[in-house]
Design a protein around this motif. Structure first.
Motif, PDB file in Angstrom:
ATOM      1  N   GLY A  67       0.767  -1.244   0.000  1.00  0.00           N
ATOM      2  CA  GLY A  67       0.000   0.000   0.000  1.00  0.00           C
ATOM      3  C   GLY A  67       0.788   1.278   0.000  1.00  0.00           C
ATOM      4  N   ALA A  68       2.079   1.235  -0.351  1.00  0.00           N
ATOM      5  CA  ALA A  68       2.846   2.475  -0.416  1.00  0.00           C
ATOM      6  C   ALA A  68       2.270   3.382  -1.495  1.00  0.00           C
ATOM      7  CB  ALA A  68       4.313   2.191  -0.704  1.00  0.00           C
ATOM      8  N   ALA A  69       2.203   4.675  -1.192  1.00  0.00           N
ATOM      9  CA  ALA A  69       1.691   5.655  -2.149  1.00  0.00           C
ATOM     10  C   ALA A  69       2.755   6.119  -3.124  1.00  0.00           C
ATOM     11  CB  ALA A  69       1.127   6.855  -1.401  1.00  0.00           C
ATOM     12  N   GLY A  70       3.992   5.746  -2.886  1.00  0.00           N
ATOM     13  CA  GLY A  70       5.087   6.126  -3.757  1.00  0.00           C
ATOM     14  C   GLY A  70       6.377   5.520  -3.260  1.00  0.00           C
ATOM     15  N   ILE A  71       7.398   5.577  -4.097  1.00  0.00           N
ATOM     16  CA  ILE A  71       8.708   4.995  -3.801  1.00  0.00           C
ATOM     17  C   ILE A  71       9.766   6.029  -4.122  1.00  0.00           C
ATOM     18  CG2 ILE A  71      10.392   3.315  -4.693  1.00  0.00           C
ATOM     19  CD1 ILE A  71       7.999   1.380  -5.009  1.00  0.00           C
ATOM     20  N   ILE A  72      10.783   6.108  -3.267  1.00  0.00           N
ATOM     21  CA  ILE A  72      11.938   6.948  -3.565  1.00  0.00           C
ATOM     22  C   ILE A  72      13.154   6.037  -3.701  1.00  0.00           C
ATOM     23  CG2 ILE A  72      13.399   8.864  -2.837  1.00  0.00           C
ATOM     24  CD1 ILE A  72      11.036   9.960  -1.264  1.00  0.00           C
ATOM     25  N   VAL A  73      13.679   5.964  -4.920  1.00  0.00           N
ATOM     26  CA  VAL A  73      14.891   5.195  -5.187  1.00  0.00           C
ATOM     27  C   VAL A  73      16.060   5.984  -4.617  1.00  0.00           C
ATOM     28  CG1 VAL A  73      16.384   4.240  -6.979  1.00  0.00           C
ATOM     29  CG2 VAL A  73      13.887   4.169  -7.248  1.00  0.00           C
ATOM     30  N   SER A  74      16.770   5.384  -3.672  1.00  0.00           N
ATOM     31  CA  SER A  74      17.804   6.123  -2.950  1.00  0.00           C
ATOM     32  C   SER A  74      18.715   5.157  -2.219  1.00  0.00           C
ATOM     33  CB  SER A  74      17.153   7.076  -1.930  1.00  0.00           C
ATOM     34  OG  SER A  74      18.103   7.663  -1.071  1.00  0.00           O
ATOM     35  N   ASN A  75      19.996   5.470  -2.166  1.00  0.00           N
ATOM     36  CA  ASN A  75      20.919   4.757  -1.278  1.00  0.00           C
ATOM     37  C   ASN A  75      21.404   5.671  -0.162  1.00  0.00           C
ATOM     38  OD1 ASN A  75      23.005   6.309  -2.496  1.00  0.00           O
ATOM     39  ND2 ASN A  75      23.353   4.719  -4.031  1.00  0.00           N
ATOM     40  N   HIS A  76      20.556   6.632   0.191  1.00  0.00           N
ATOM     41  CA  HIS A  76      20.833   7.544   1.311  1.00  0.00           C
ATOM     42  C   HIS A  76      22.065   8.405   1.020  1.00  0.00           C
ATOM     43  CE1 HIS A  76      19.093   7.595   5.534  1.00  0.00           C
ATOM     44  NE2 HIS A  76      19.985   8.567   5.611  1.00  0.00           N
ATOM     45  N   GLY A  77      22.238   8.751  -0.262  1.00  0.00           N
ATOM     46  CA  GLY A  77      23.384   9.574  -0.615  1.00  0.00           C
ATOM     47  C   GLY A  77      24.713   8.909  -0.351  1.00  0.00           C
ATOM     48  N   GLY A  78      24.741   7.564  -0.412  1.00  0.00           N
ATOM     49  CA  GLY A  78      25.977   6.841  -0.144  1.00  0.00           C
ATOM     50  C   GLY A  78      26.355   6.807   1.312  1.00  0.00           C
ATOM     51  N   ARG A  79      25.384   6.988   2.202  1.00  0.00           N
ATOM     52  CA  ARG A  79      25.674   7.107   3.639  1.00  0.00           C
ATOM     53  C   ARG A  79      25.273   5.874   4.442  1.00  0.00           C
ATOM     54  NH1 ARG A  79      26.271  12.616   5.107  1.00  0.00           N
ATOM     55  NH2 ARG A  79      24.969  12.590   6.969  1.00  0.00           N
ATOM     56  N   GLN A  80      24.749   4.837   3.773  1.00  0.00           N
ATOM     57  CA  GLN A  80      24.352   3.642   4.497  1.00  0.00           C
ATOM     58  C   GLN A  80      25.250   2.459   4.105  1.00  0.00           C
ATOM     59  OE1 GLN A  80      22.846   5.060   7.188  1.00  0.00           O
ATOM     60  NE2 GLN A  80      21.690   3.138   7.203  1.00  0.00           N
ATOM     61  N   LEU A  81      24.775   1.496   3.338  1.00  0.00           N
ATOM     62  CA  LEU A  81      25.593   0.332   2.976  1.00  0.00           C
ATOM     63  C   LEU A  81      26.615   0.731   1.920  1.00  0.00           C
ATOM     64  CD1 LEU A  81      26.212  -2.705   3.060  1.00  0.00           C
ATOM     65  CD2 LEU A  81      24.446  -3.005   1.300  1.00  0.00           C
ATOM     66  N   ASP A  82      27.894   0.741   2.291  1.00  0.00           N
ATOM     67  CA  ASP A  82      28.908   1.097   1.317  1.00  0.00           C
ATOM     68  C   ASP A  82      29.097  -0.057   0.336  1.00  0.00           C
ATOM     69  OD1 ASP A  82      30.701   2.866   0.177  1.00  0.00           O
ATOM     70  OD2 ASP A  82      32.417   2.002   1.231  1.00  0.00           O
ATOM     71  N   GLY A  83      29.173   0.280  -0.932  1.00  0.00           N
ATOM     72  CA  GLY A  83      29.222  -0.733  -1.981  1.00  0.00           C
ATOM     73  C   GLY A  83      27.864  -1.053  -2.561  1.00  0.00           C
ATOM     74  N   ALA A  84      26.807  -0.440  -2.027  1.00  0.00           N
ATOM     75  CA  ALA A  84      25.480  -0.616  -2.610  1.00  0.00           C
ATOM     76  C   ALA A  84      25.470  -0.023  -4.017  1.00  0.00           C
ATOM     77  CB  ALA A  84      24.418   0.060  -1.750  1.00  0.00           C
ATOM     78  N   ILE A  85      24.571  -0.527  -4.835  1.00  0.00           N
ATOM     79  CA  ILE A  85      24.434  -0.084  -6.212  1.00  0.00           C
ATOM     80  C   ILE A  85      24.153   1.417  -6.263  1.00  0.00           C
ATOM     81  CG2 ILE A  85      21.961  -0.636  -6.173  1.00  0.00           C
ATOM     82  CD1 ILE A  85      22.184  -1.447  -9.100  1.00  0.00           C
ATOM     83  N   ALA A  86      24.693   2.065  -7.297  1.00  0.00           N
ATOM     84  CA  ALA A  86      24.372   3.483  -7.520  1.00  0.00           C
ATOM     85  C   ALA A  86      22.872   3.633  -7.712  1.00  0.00           C
ATOM     86  CB  ALA A  86      25.118   4.007  -8.738  1.00  0.00           C
ATOM     87  N   ALA A  87      22.321   4.684  -7.158  1.00  0.00           N
ATOM     88  CA  ALA A  87      20.867   4.871  -7.235  1.00  0.00           C
ATOM     89  C   ALA A  87      20.393   4.935  -8.683  1.00  0.00           C
ATOM     90  CB  ALA A  87      20.461   6.132  -6.478  1.00  0.00           C
ATOM     91  N   LEU A  88      21.157   5.590  -9.555  1.00  0.00           N
ATOM     92  CA  LEU A  88      20.739   5.698 -10.951  1.00  0.00           C
ATOM     93  C   LEU A  88      20.710   4.330 -11.622  1.00  0.00           C
ATOM     94  CD1 LEU A  88      19.960   7.901 -13.058  1.00  0.00           C
ATOM     95  CD2 LEU A  88      22.308   7.692 -13.914  1.00  0.00           C
ATOM     96  N   ASP A  89      21.657   3.466 -11.290  1.00  0.00           N
ATOM     97  CA  ASP A  89      21.686   2.128 -11.874  1.00  0.00           C
ATOM     98  C   ASP A  89      20.509   1.289 -11.394  1.00  0.00           C
ATOM     99  OD1 ASP A  89      24.003   2.681 -13.292  1.00  0.00           O
ATOM    100  OD2 ASP A  89      25.324   1.930 -11.709  1.00  0.00           O
ATOM    101  N   ALA A  90      20.002   1.567 -10.205  1.00  0.00           N
ATOM    102  CA  ALA A  90      18.865   0.821  -9.667  1.00  0.00           C
ATOM    103  C   ALA A  90      17.536   1.306 -10.228  1.00  0.00           C
ATOM    104  CB  ALA A  90      18.844   0.935  -8.143  1.00  0.00           C
ATOM    105  N   LEU A  91      17.501   2.528 -10.731  1.00  0.00           N
ATOM    106  CA  LEU A  91      16.235   3.168 -11.094  1.00  0.00           C
ATOM    107  C   LEU A  91      15.418   2.390 -12.130  1.00  0.00           C
ATOM    108  CD1 LEU A  91      14.274   5.562 -10.885  1.00  0.00           C
ATOM    109  CD2 LEU A  91      15.770   6.819 -12.463  1.00  0.00           C
ATOM    110  N   PRO A  92      15.979   1.958 -13.262  1.00  0.00           N
ATOM    111  CA  PRO A  92      15.137   1.266 -14.249  1.00  0.00           C
ATOM    112  C   PRO A  92      14.492  -0.007 -13.711  1.00  0.00           C
ATOM    113  CG  PRO A  92      17.195   1.987 -15.253  1.00  0.00           C
ATOM    114  CD  PRO A  92      17.343   2.184 -13.777  1.00  0.00           C
TER     115      PRO A  92
END
Length: 360
Positions: A247-272
């Motif tokens: 039931g989420a009304a929307g989604i924000i694709v984000s890796n917290h500006g690189g401030r959480q899991l280091d080595g996580a995928i770039a947000a832009l690469d995850a977007l599609p």
């Protein structure tokens, strides 16, 4: 210094801010691999412009959750704006209002929700962390609705705080004169406890953030607030599908500006992947290293309904208060409109994956 582009605000801000505050704003987690990857992803993108298109008028307006916006570029949630300017989030809201832009206010804002709301007629959303103190979450959601906020944004990628080594080295703690005024002082006390070789923010998060958050908890929040709830911090199609299902009304694709899991995928690469999984069921927003109109155009072309900027509004706030924030957002929107014209895409509806080489 003549301010021409977004990074110019950053140079001014760095000269004005204490070194530990600058590091708090700019730093990522670990080796800052994801922080670097976010920016690198935009540098890889190449555009496929169309020609012989009437671009005498370019339209950047966007309707999002029923709110009409002058620009698809808004402000991501960041804490403690009074660390960079005495007017804090009130000035940020006033700047967003002048630009006709969305402002997502952080749970740890340093000005009251009421005062922030009074400064802007543009849409305001409130970001929340999942705290052990559920009464504090429910109370804040209720006060946001009363103040006229239009949505809630639940940050889902922070069961604990990322290891932000700049803050650890600086022994960073929030200046006691700057407080998260929308929450009980006792709840926030640890964030002001400065210790050498430790981050007070990490210590505070360990005390107050609830790492047991699951999708089932979203129903609890939705039952206690009539405001739509978006989920921030999604990087996979699986989690995007789960958000829609719950039931989420929307989604924000984000890796917290690189401030959480280091080595996580770039947000832009995850977007599609996320956009494909959502399949139009709800709006998809994006944040992660947008620094110019071209970056915004790339993210919009890959399926984002809107993009959010986090660090640059703090730079602009430090450099020029509300005027700086308004000028930043207006400048980014002007850059976006300029690049839309050169790309042969006069409206946001014309901006799609065919614009991006390799995705057409």
């Amino acid at each position: 210094m003549t301010v021409i582009r977004t990074d110019d605000y950053g140079r001014v801000a760095r000269e004005r801010l204490p070194a530990d505050v600058w590091d708090f704003i700019e730093g990522g987690s670990g080796d800052e691999l994801t922080l670097a990857a976010n920016a690198a992803a935009f540098r890889r993108a190449r555009l496929r412009p169309r020609v012989m298109v009437d671009v005498s008028t370019v339209d950047t307006t966007r309707t999002l959750l029923g709110s009409r916006l002058a620009t698809p570029i808004g402000i991501a949630p960041t804490a403690y704006h009074q660390l960079v300017h005495p007017d804090g989030e009130v000035a940020t809201a006033a700047g967003a209002d002048r630009a006709g832009a969305l402002f997502v206010v952080a749970m740890f804002a340093s000005r009251t929700l009421k005062d922030i709301a009074a400064a802007s007629a543009a849409p305001l959303w409130l970001q929340l962390y999942w705290l052990r103190r559920r009464d504090a979450i429910a109370d804040l959601a209720e006060r946001a609705a009363d103040a006229g906020f239009a949505a809630l944004v639940l940050t889902a990628d922070a069961p604990r705080l990322g290891r932000r080594l700049r803050d650890v080295r600086n022994g960073f703690a929030v200046d006691g004169r700057v407080r998260a005024v929308n929450l009980d002082a006792a709840l926030m006390a640890a964030s002001h406890d400065r210790r050498a070789g430790a981050s007070a923010l990490a210590a505070h998060a360990a005390q107050t953030f609830d790492p047991s958050l699951t999708w089932a908890d979203l129903a609890w929040l939705r039952e206690r607030s009539a405001l739509p709830v978006l989920i921030k911090g999604i990087l996979t199609g699986e989690d995007a599908a789960a958000a829609v299902a719950h039931g989420a009304a929307g989604i924000i694709v984000s890796n917290h500006g690189g401030r959480q899991l280091d080595g996580a995928i770039a947000a832009l690469d995850a977007l599609p992947e996320v956009v494909d999984a959502v399949a139009g069921a709800c709006p998809v927003l994006f944040d992660g290293a947008v620094r110019g109109g071209r970056d915004a155009l790339v993210a919009l072309a890959l399926g984002a309904d809107a993009v959010l900027v986090g660090r640059p509004p703090l730079w602009a706030l430090a450099a020029g208060g509300a005027d700086g924030v308004a000028d930043l957002l207006t400048g980014l929107t002007d850059e976006l409109a300029h690049d839309m014209a050169l790309a042969g895409r006069p409206t946001l509806a014309d901006v799609d994956r065919r614009l991006i080489w390799g995705h057409s």
